[in-house]
Every structure is written in C-alpha cells, then in structure tokens.
Motif scaffolding. Structure first.
Motif, PDB file in Angstrom:
ATOM      1  N   SER A 298       0.853  -1.191   0.000  1.00  0.00           N
ATOM      2  CA  SER A 298       0.000   0.000   0.000  1.00  0.00           C
ATOM      3  C   SER A 298       0.886   1.236   0.000  1.00  0.00           C
ATOM      4  N   LYS A 331      -3.364  -2.770  -2.155  1.00  0.00           N
ATOM      5  CA  LYS A 331      -4.429  -1.759  -2.139  1.00  0.00           C
ATOM      6  C   LYS A 331      -4.559  -1.175  -3.546  1.00  0.00           C
ATOM      7  N   GLU A 333      -7.272   0.877  -5.877  1.00  0.00           N
ATOM      8  CA  GLU A 333      -8.490   1.692  -5.753  1.00  0.00           C
ATOM      9  C   GLU A 333      -9.316   1.677  -7.041  1.00  0.00           C
ATOM     10  N   LYS A 349      -9.985  -2.328  -2.665  1.00  0.00           N
ATOM     11  CA  LYS A 349      -9.973  -0.853  -2.664  1.00  0.00           C
ATOM     12  C   LYS A 349      -9.575  -0.298  -1.303  1.00  0.00           C
ATOM     13  N   TRP A 350      -9.954  -0.989  -0.255  1.00  0.00           N
ATOM     14  CA  TRP A 350      -9.603  -0.558   1.098  1.00  0.00           C
ATOM     15  C   TRP A 350      -9.183  -1.766   1.906  1.00  0.00           C
ATOM     16  N   LEU A 351      -8.150  -1.583   2.738  1.00  0.00           N
ATOM     17  CA  LEU A 351      -7.661  -2.674   3.577  1.00  0.00           C
ATOM     18  C   LEU A 351      -7.396  -2.165   4.991  1.00  0.00           C
ATOM     19  N   GLN A 353      -5.284  -1.633   7.540  1.00  0.00           N
ATOM     20  CA  GLN A 353      -3.827  -1.709   7.576  1.00  0.00           C
ATOM     21  C   GLN A 353      -3.264  -2.212   8.905  1.00  0.00           C
TER      22      GLN A 353
END
Length: 522
Positions: A298, A331, A333, A349-351, A353
């Motif tokens: 990311s 990651k 998007e 799209k979103w992790l 972290q």
C-alpha cells in the motif's frame, strides 16, 4: 491532626478532581489528509472520553456522534486539495523533489487557510464563538497561524500544538528549540544524522530556503488572513504561533534521531496505534492459509495504487509471481481486477492496515514510508521496502535504512531486477526482521501509551494555566541575539577599536621619533 494516610488520600482526591475538571477545548485540524488526521483525532476523542467538551474543526468527522464532542466538518477540503494540486502542477501521484516541495509550501498554506477561513462552516463558527470562553486551543502546527486568530475571540487561552510528522526547522523555531543543520537532518531530505560534507551543505541550504519562504511568503500571508478574517487583533500571526505552551510530536526515537529540545517539546510517539480489530473472515482465512507468509502493498492514503504507471505495475506483477508461496495484499483503488493479476495476489480498494500488519503471517510491507505507516510497521515489527515519493518520506526511508529495518527504492529507478532482488533479500535475510523488532521495542517501551501521554500534557497545560515555566527565554530573542551575534560584534568592535587605537599611538610615536632624529641630523 490529619494522618499521613489521610493526607495522601486528600491529595490524591484533589489531583483526581483537577484532572477530571471539564475544560472547553477548541481543536483546529485543517489538513485534508487522513493519515495526518488520525493521530490528532485519537487525542481529541480521548479528551472527550475524559469528560472535556470539544469543538473540533477537522476533515474527517465521526461517523457516529460522540458525547462532549462537536465536529465542525470541513471535509470539502479534500476536493479543494485536488483543485490546488491541479492549479500548481503538484501531484502526490508523482515523485516530488525536496526543494520543489518547500517551494510549493507557500501555495499549500495560502490555499488551505483561505479556503478554510472563507467557508460557511468557519465563518459561522467565528460569529458563534466570538466572546465565548475556551480553556485551551489544540492546534495542528503546520504553519496555519492565521487560524489561531480564534484565540483572540475566545479569551486568549493556552495553545497546545501537535505535529503528525517530525518537525520542520520552522517548528523548532516557534518553540525555541535549537536548529543545528550540522547533525539534525531536515525532514525533507533523505539523510540520517551522520552526514557527509555535501549532505550538510544541502541540509544547510534547505534550512535556509525554508526560512526564506517563511519570512517572504508564509508569515506575510498568515498576517494578511489574520487581519482579514479576525479584524483588529492584538497579536501578529507570528506571535500567536510562538505562543504555543507545549508542542507534542507524534514521533519518537524509533523513527527519528536524538536532538536537543526544551521542556515545552514532548515526543509522545504514535497516538493512532490501537488494538487491532478482527479481520473480515475471507481476509483472515486467506492470510492464515498463506504458505510462506504475506506481503502487504500500500502506498498510503495520498498515493493511489491505480496511479502507478503501467510499466512499474508490470514490474511488481512479474516479481510477485516469482514467489508463488507468498501471498500479496495490494491496495488497488478500482472496481476492476488488476491487469495481469497473478494467482497469489489479492487486490482490494480498502484494507484494514493495522490489523494486516498485526497478523503473524505478514512478513513485509511495501510502503511510501509516511510516518503513520512507518510507525504501524514498527509497532508490529514488520520490515519495510520503502518507495518514498514526497514530504517526510525520504527522511523516514533514510532512518529505515540506517536502522537496518528495511530497504529503499527510488521510484524512478524501479525495474524488475532491482525490485526482485530487494524482495528476495528482505524475505530471506532475517536481520531486517530482527532490526525492526529492535525498533518495535524502542517505540513500545514507554511509561504509558502515546494517547495517554498526550492527554496528560494537555491537562498539565490546563492545570498550570499555560505552563509558562516550560517556555525557554530563547523564544523572545531575535535571531542575532539567539546566536550572540550582537555580543560577538560588540567584542570584535572593542578588539578592532583597541587595535586601531594602538596602531595610531604606535604610528604617532614612530612618526615623532623619526621627525626628532631628522632634526638632530640637521
């Protein structure tokens, strides 16, 4: 006569009551960056949990209301931030040189402050709080000093500043800390604290350039906005910025270097680290089943994975495919799949972290090395392959390499061979993990968690009405007084005068003796 135990109980009760007295606190967090907001909001929420009443200007308001906590939502600044980048040709999706970043800072400060102060939300707040008493202002110290005009409206309360990155040299100036470019590297440069002559020369140059921009552009802009939006104020923007009682730094010696600071500067560490939340079931299963662990990829909240050029993306994909037993979380998007995505790569799209870095199977973090990401990896002991792009990321990358806890690749130099070799080295050489665990011990070895430390110091300032005893006298000195240049000039003047007088006397004596000898010969 009160017994010793009774006296202790009474003292403890009084201190506890003082700690729990509810204060009215105005928070000013205008930066449209989620990573910058996280540490600040963590502290503000902890203050609300302690019973204080907070009014919080921020770009990431709470999704559900909190008790004693009022959001002033300026989330529109994310769109404005995108507009600024277009206007001035600054892209956070590209490599930005340190000197260009300093040069662009004046545009950033001008644009941000003007848009925030012009907004309906802030204009309404100015009218609403004018004449209201606040007990403290909690302020994001990124040269937004015109926004400290609020202090004039709310009774000039003490100000606590907080930085969510390591200090710029101007931040040290405002709280009276020494600026020593010979061994304190600029947060904009990829240098550690032991610098070569060339590095010290460059470091000195960027220190000087930042002060040039501050004096000629940033402070005049802030003064103009202060007068425009807050009227006939008693203090200048420069005076308001230097009126900070305590500066909290969300860094520590795991991510920076030793330097001299005054008692009004507190390195508290990462305030945004929290107990990891459970992973979504599918992600938990996928990570648990990774044969040789997981690489997490990311590039932060500003740089998007989808902005990586196709040739660099192809390099990453080809290299990841060479480690089929290692799984990669990327990651990405976009709603579409990653073109050419290998079977060992998952994109989302979103992790979450922190939860991913806390997972025991996570072996490597490929990151921009922003401070918050660096701190999270350090807390959980995950080595980093850094790809710095702008801001403090070069500085953080240099620290990472100096500590032996990871490696750094220059974005423009990324090619298959060097990326593959770095992956192989980091996955097979145990020293990187060991060294990151050393940093982890440093950052986690504190008397109390960073958020609690921040809250304690904020309440300390409240208890001591601004804590003026922490402020060094250096804050009131001009630059030439600070460096004793006036004293040196005075001493030099005396020496030069003495030499001149002595020379004149000797010349006169020699002249008279010569003249007398000439008369005798005649």
């Amino acid at each position: 006569m009160v017994s010793l135990s009774g006296a202790l109980l009474l003292t403890t009760t009084v201190v506890t009551l003082n700690l729990c007295d509810a204060a009215n606190i105005l928070c000013i967090f205008p930066t449209a960056s989620f990573s910058h907001q996280q540490p600040l909001l963590a502290v503000s929420r902890a203050l609300a949990a302690r019973g204080h009443n907070l009014t919080v200007i921020n770009t990431n308001p709470n999704k559900t209301p909190l008790k004693n906590y009022r959001d002033i939502d300026i989330g529109f600044m994310y769109k404005e931030w995108d507009e600024l980048k277009k206007q001035h040709g600054v892209s956070l999706q590209e490599r930005i040189s340190p000197f260009k970043l300093v040069s662009s800072f004046k545009h950033f400060v001008h644009f941000f402050c003007q848009k925030v102060l012009d907004s309906t939300q802030i204009q309404d707040l100015i009218k609403e709080v004018n004449g209201t008493k606040f007990d403290l202002i909690f302020y994001e110290s990124l040269s937004y000093s015109s926004l400290l005009g609020f202090s004039e409206l709310v009774g000039n309360p003490p100000i606590v500043g907080m930085l969510t990155l390591h200090p710029f040299n101007v931040n040290d100036l405002y709280v009276g800390n020494p600026e020593i470019p010979s061994y304190i590297p600029s947060v904009n440069l990829p240098y550690e604290h032991r610098m070569s002559f060339y590095e010290r020369l460059t470091n000195f140059a960027i220190y000087s350039y930042f002060h040039y921009m501050r004096i000629l552009y940033i402070e005049p802009i802030q003064e103009e906005f202060l007068q425009k939006y807050f009227g006939d104020v008693k203090h200048t923007a420069y005076e308001l910025e230097r009126n900070i009682s305590v500066m909290l730094i969300s860094g520590d010696l795991a991510t920076s270097y030793p330097k001299p600071v005054h008692p009004n500067t507190i390195y508290i560490g990462p305030t945004h680290i929290e107990k990891p939340k459970p992973l979504p079931q599918d992600l938990q299963k996928w990570m648990d089943e990774a044969e040789d662990g997981v690489i997490y990829f990311s590039l932060g909240s500003n740089m998007k994975g989808t902005s990586v050029p196709a040739d660099k993306r192809a390099v990453f994909i080809k290299a990841f495919a060479q480690f089929p037993r290692v799984r990669v979380l990327w990651k990405w998007e976009a709603d579409t799949q990653l073109p050419g995505q290998p079977s060992n790569v998952m994109v989302k799209k979103w992790l979450p972290q922190q939860s991913i870095l806390a997972h025991p199977k996570t072996r490597l973090f490929i990151s921009q090395v922003g401070l918050q990401s660096f701190q999270e990896a350090t807390s959980y002991g995950v080595p980093i392959l850094g790809i710095p792009m702008f801001g403090d990321q070069d500085f953080n990358g240099a620290k990472l390499v100096q500590a032996g806890a990871g490696r750094v690749l220059e974005f423009y130099d990324i090619a298959y061979d060097n990326f593959y070799e770095n992956l192989k080295e980091l996955l097979t050489n145990k020293s990187y993990k060991d060294n990151m665990m050393t940093l982890s011990k440093i950052t986690n070895d504190k008397p109390m968690p960073a958020v609690e430390t921040a809250v304690w110091w904020i309440e300390y300032v409240l208890r001591h009405n601004g804590a003026p005893h922490l402020r060094p006298a250096s804050i009131g000195l001009t630059w030439y007084q600070y460096y004793s240049l006036d004293v040196i000039a005075f001493i030099l003047a005396i020496i030069v005068t003495a030499i001149c007088v002595t020379a004149y006397i000797l010349k006169t004596i020699v002249s008279k003796l010569t003249y007398g000898s000439k008369l005798k010969t005649h």
